[in-house]
Design an enzyme around this catalytic site. Structure first.
Site, mmCIF file in Angstrom:
data_model
loop_
_atom_site.group_PDB
_atom_site.id
_atom_site.type_symbol
_atom_site.label_atom_id
_atom_site.label_comp_id
_atom_site.label_asym_id
_atom_site.label_seq_id
_atom_site.Cartn_x
_atom_site.Cartn_y
_atom_site.Cartn_z
ATOM 1 N N GLY A 19 0.829 -1.200 0.000
ATOM 2 C CA GLY A 19 0.000 0.000 0.000
ATOM 3 C C GLY A 19 0.862 1.247 0.000
ATOM 4 O O GLY A 19 1.836 1.344 0.756
ATOM 5 N N GLY A 22 -1.200 7.337 2.393
ATOM 6 C CA GLY A 22 -0.537 8.189 3.376
ATOM 7 C C GLY A 22 0.261 7.425 4.409
ATOM 8 O O GLY A 22 1.417 7.769 4.699
ATOM 9 N N SER A 23 -0.314 6.370 4.982
ATOM 10 C CA SER A 23 0.395 5.635 6.034
ATOM 11 C C SER A 23 1.589 4.883 5.468
ATOM 12 O O SER A 23 2.673 4.878 6.062
ATOM 13 C CB SER A 23 -0.561 4.678 6.748
ATOM 14 N N GLY A 24 1.403 4.240 4.311
ATOM 15 C CA GLY A 24 2.496 3.506 3.701
ATOM 16 C C GLY A 24 3.647 4.408 3.326
ATOM 17 O O GLY A 24 4.821 4.084 3.552
ATOM 18 N N PHE A 124 -14.172 20.978 13.874
ATOM 19 C CA PHE A 124 -14.632 19.683 13.377
ATOM 20 C C PHE A 124 -15.459 19.011 14.458
ATOM 21 O O PHE A 124 -15.330 19.315 15.644
ATOM 22 C CB PHE A 124 -13.437 18.790 12.992
ATOM 23 N N GLN A 245 -17.990 3.393 10.323
ATOM 24 C CA GLN A 245 -18.510 4.755 10.393
ATOM 25 C C GLN A 245 -19.263 5.138 9.127
ATOM 26 O O GLN A 245 -18.757 4.966 8.013
ATOM 27 C CB GLN A 245 -17.351 5.743 10.581
ATOM 28 N N HIS A 247 -20.429 8.277 7.209
ATOM 29 C CA HIS A 247 -20.225 9.732 7.149
ATOM 30 C C HIS A 247 -21.573 10.388 6.890
ATOM 31 O O HIS A 247 -22.305 9.966 5.992
ATOM 32 C CB HIS A 247 -19.234 10.102 6.051
ATOM 33 N N LEU A 257 -18.158 11.886 -1.102
ATOM 34 C CA LEU A 257 -18.026 12.538 0.192
ATOM 35 C C LEU A 257 -18.055 14.056 0.081
ATOM 36 O O LEU A 257 -17.406 14.646 -0.774
ATOM 37 C CB LEU A 257 -16.698 12.107 0.832
ATOM 38 N N THR A 259 -16.941 16.849 2.710
ATOM 39 C CA THR A 259 -16.183 16.895 3.943
ATOM 40 C C THR A 259 -16.958 17.478 5.121
ATOM 41 O O THR A 259 -17.801 18.373 4.963
ATOM 42 C CB THR A 259 -14.897 17.710 3.757
ATOM 43 N N GLU A 260 -16.621 16.967 6.309
ATOM 44 C CA GLU A 260 -17.147 17.548 7.542
ATOM 45 C C GLU A 260 -16.685 18.994 7.692
ATOM 46 O O GLU A 260 -17.261 19.768 8.460
ATOM 47 C CB GLU A 260 -16.669 16.706 8.730
ATOM 48 N N ARG A 291 -19.734 12.007 14.269
ATOM 49 C CA ARG A 291 -20.390 11.504 13.057
ATOM 50 C C ARG A 291 -21.464 10.465 13.334
ATOM 51 O O ARG A 291 -22.464 10.420 12.631
ATOM 52 C CB ARG A 291 -19.324 10.926 12.117
ATOM 53 N N HIS A 358 -18.100 5.018 5.295
ATOM 54 C CA HIS A 358 -16.940 5.880 5.088
ATOM 55 C C HIS A 358 -15.639 5.297 5.618
ATOM 56 O O HIS A 358 -14.598 5.412 4.974
ATOM 57 C CB HIS A 358 -17.208 7.228 5.766
ATOM 58 N N GLU A 391 -5.682 2.809 8.029
ATOM 59 C CA GLU A 391 -7.047 2.339 8.234
ATOM 60 C C GLU A 391 -7.154 0.825 8.313
ATOM 61 O O GLU A 391 -8.069 0.302 8.947
ATOM 62 C CB GLU A 391 -7.963 2.865 7.123
ATOM 63 N N ARG A 402 -14.749 7.078 15.128
ATOM 64 C CA ARG A 402 -13.617 7.980 14.898
ATOM 65 C C ARG A 402 -14.064 9.421 14.816
ATOM 66 O O ARG A 402 -15.063 9.733 14.172
ATOM 67 C CB ARG A 402 -12.897 7.591 13.599
#
Length: 601
Positions: A19, A22-24, A124, A245, A247, A257, A259-260, A291, A358, A391, A402
């Site tokens: 992956g 972002g995390s990878g 938020f 979750q 959204h 989506l 955004t919040e 949420r 979401h 995630e 979350r």
């Protein structure tokens, strides 16, 4: 021609990351900068990973827009998790938040700015100052394209650090040796259809969520739970999979989506009577409640006949009062989404929205270093050589629900933490462990079953049936009878998974083969979700079940949270389709614990 051991290419790396979102990429950056040989596999080009769709911001108590500190962020996250989050992990994340945001800024992230040059922050849902007394501006934002900006920033830094990207490759199975250690992965090169073994001292899963197990989802089509399926097949349990979750603001009929950050900038939800109905459900936080609260309130309005449209099946998000200048400056993508997906000019009229799946709160269980862990009934046991972040993982900072902006924060904090921990491991583990003789056996069986198949079920027919069942039986509101029926349906669908047929047996960029392999992951995640949900006899966070009444001593509290029996994490084991449990960690690292209490807003 069938796949065989003789035709498998083998390569060696210090670390293989599955992956490149972002995390990878945050983990890869930490590793590549330390001089490790890193391979990052991605089904799509890295900047097309689903992190690109994150809009609203990164949560961090910078205090640029007023009073804030990490203690408030910690409190909000524990409360938002409905006390299912592990408080040691939550403290770690919230304390690290300012540092990882400033690091990202120094990498070149183009955050919006205040007049004094500091990072702009917007409010938020569920984020407060002074332990819930008032809303706070904590979401560090780049307009409403924060994930897009983050992903490109991290990709550029990884190019500089010489990370090896394997683009349009799909990891298929983990390779474990006789000791149970993970020593590599098998992977399919989509362009050629060739099978490869990538041997590694460490494998890190960063495959994102599995929202495509539902029919209506904000998730990209690539989000098929690949890391979760790989882990489950390799004997690693999946944690807290009943918590998904919804959204509140997915575009009605499209699922895209919004955004919040819309509500953070001042947008409001209204029903068919023009009422700002959130005042009834969350009188203090109103539209900026967490949420799960907002989604349930919207669903309730629709069920009670106050929905909008000819079928009264959605509510409206009103932004026009913000003014066109603010919308174009702070919410440019939302404006474009309104035009392209709802034929609505949000500077002039409201846009129809419905709760849409979401994010998964559960995933592959880990500790705060990103190490994958199992539980022996007494304590966590580390799976050597295997990490998970983002995630697809469950370090349990999100618990049962979350808070918005904590997803981008999660991937930054734990991507970096995992990278640092792996660097230390590689200093000790100088050599690769040998591959077992049957390293690719499971993968070869899966691929050859497809190549030899005929007359079975088409993969997307089965995938569609899975999504329909999950949408019907694991929605915003659940019933015990509905979940029990969902368990039976998913079990029946799983029985069909071995009969998936592949009409096109060609090798070169055969997307039908990729889709068939993804179904193996979808069914693991769907069964984990349904079985875990049906077994949890309470309401907590995103898991709301009609059958359980309000607690007698708190008639205005959320439906039936049962801390005496259910303040624990679920662990679903694919082998035997069984559940076990482990306790929630209510003890933070350095501060006082926040004891469970009624969750109101």
């Amino acid at each position: 021609m069938s796949y065989s051991q003789a035709h498998i290419t083998r390569r060696k790396f210090d670390v293989v990351i599955v992956g490149a979102g972002g995390s990878g990429m945050r983990a890869a950056l930490e590793l590549a900068r330390a001089g490790l040989n890193v391979a990052a596999l991605s089904k799509v080009f890295p900047t097309r990973s689903h992190t690109v769709a994150a809009q609203g911001g990164v949560g961090a108590a910078l205090g640029n827009m007023g009073e804030d500190n990490w203690h408030y962020h910690f409190y909000d996250t524990v409360k938002g998790s409905d006390w299912l989050g592990d408080q040691d992990a939550i403290e770690f994340m919230c304390r690290q938040a300012p540092q990882v945001v400033y690091e990202l800024e120094h990498f070149g992230m183009p955050f919006d700015r205040n007049p004094d040059g500091s990072i702009y922050q917007r409010p938020f849902g569920g984020h407060t100052a002074n332990y819930g007394e008032k809303p706070v501006q904590r979401a560090c934002a780049a307009a409403d394209r924060t994930g897009h900006a983050m992903l490109h920033t991290l990709y550029q830094q990884n190019l500089k650090a010489r990370t090896n990207f394997f683009v349009e490759w799909m990891a298929l199975d983990l390779i474990r040796d006789a000791d149970g250690d993970v020593v590599g992965v098998t992977a399919l090169e989509m362009e050629s259809g060739e099978l490869h073994i990538l041997q590694a001292k460490t494998v890190l899963l960063a495959t994102g969520g599995a929202g495509r197990i539902f029919a209506a989802s904000t998730n990209a089509f690539i989000n098929t739970g690949d890391g979760l399926g790989m882990a489950a097949r390799a004997g690693v349990p999946l944690q807290d999979m009943e918590f998904w979750q919804f959204h509140p603001t997915g575009v009605a009929g499209a699922g895209v989506l919004l955004t919040e950050g819309c509500r953070g900038e001042g947008a409001i939800l209204v029903n068919s009577k023009g009422e700002r109905f959130m005042e009834r459900y969350a009188p203090t936080y109103k539209d900026l409640a967490p949420r799960d609260f907002v989604s349930r309130a919207m669903d309730q309005e629709i069920k009670e006949g106050r929905g909008c449209g000819p079928n009264k099946d959605y509510v409206l998000l009103k932004l026009d009062h913000l003014g066109a200048e603010t919308i174009h400056k702070r919410l440019p993508s939302v404006y474009e989404i309104g035009v392209n997906f709802a034929n609505v000019d949000i500077t002039r009229e409201p846009i129809p929205v419905v709760p849409t799946i979401h994010y998964q709160m559960g995933g592959v269980p880990t500790n705060i270093h990103g190490q994958v862990v199992t539980h022996d009934g007494t304590a966590n046991q580390v799976v050597n050589g295997l990490y998970a972040v983002g995630e697809c993982s469950c370090v349990s900072v999100h618990g049962a629900n979350r808070l918005g902006t904590n997803s981008l924060l999660d991937l930054l904090v734990f991507g970096k933490a995992a990278g640092r921990h792996i660097v230390e491991f590689n200093q000790r583990q100088r050599e690769h462990k040998p591959l077992p003789a049957n390293a690719a056996e499971r993968t070869l069986e899966r691929l050859n079953q497809l190549d030899q198949s005929s007359g079975g079920i088409y993969s997307q027919t089965l995938a569609g049936d899975i999504r329909a069942a999950m949408q019907q039986h694991a929605g915003v509101f659940r019933t015990q009878a509905g979940m029990d029926e969902g368990v039976r349906k998913i079990a029946a669908l799983r029985a069909q998974a071995g009969a998936v047929t592949l009409q096109d047996k060609s090798r070169v960029f055969n997307t039908a083969r990729v889709e068939a392999l993804e179904v193996d992951n979808l069914i693991e995640v769907a069964q984990a979700t349904m079985v875990s949900a049906a077994a949890r006899k309470e309401c907590r966070g995103a898991h709301t079940v009609h059958d359980y009444e309000h607690p007698d001593d708190h008639p205005t509290a959320p439906l039936g949270r049962n801390d005496a029996q259910w303040l624990k994490h679920s662990l679903w084991h694919s082998a035997g389709n069984r559940l076990s449990y482990k306790p929630v960690n209510l003890k933070p690292l350095t501060v006082d614990s926040i004891p469970p209490k009624v969750r109101t807003f």
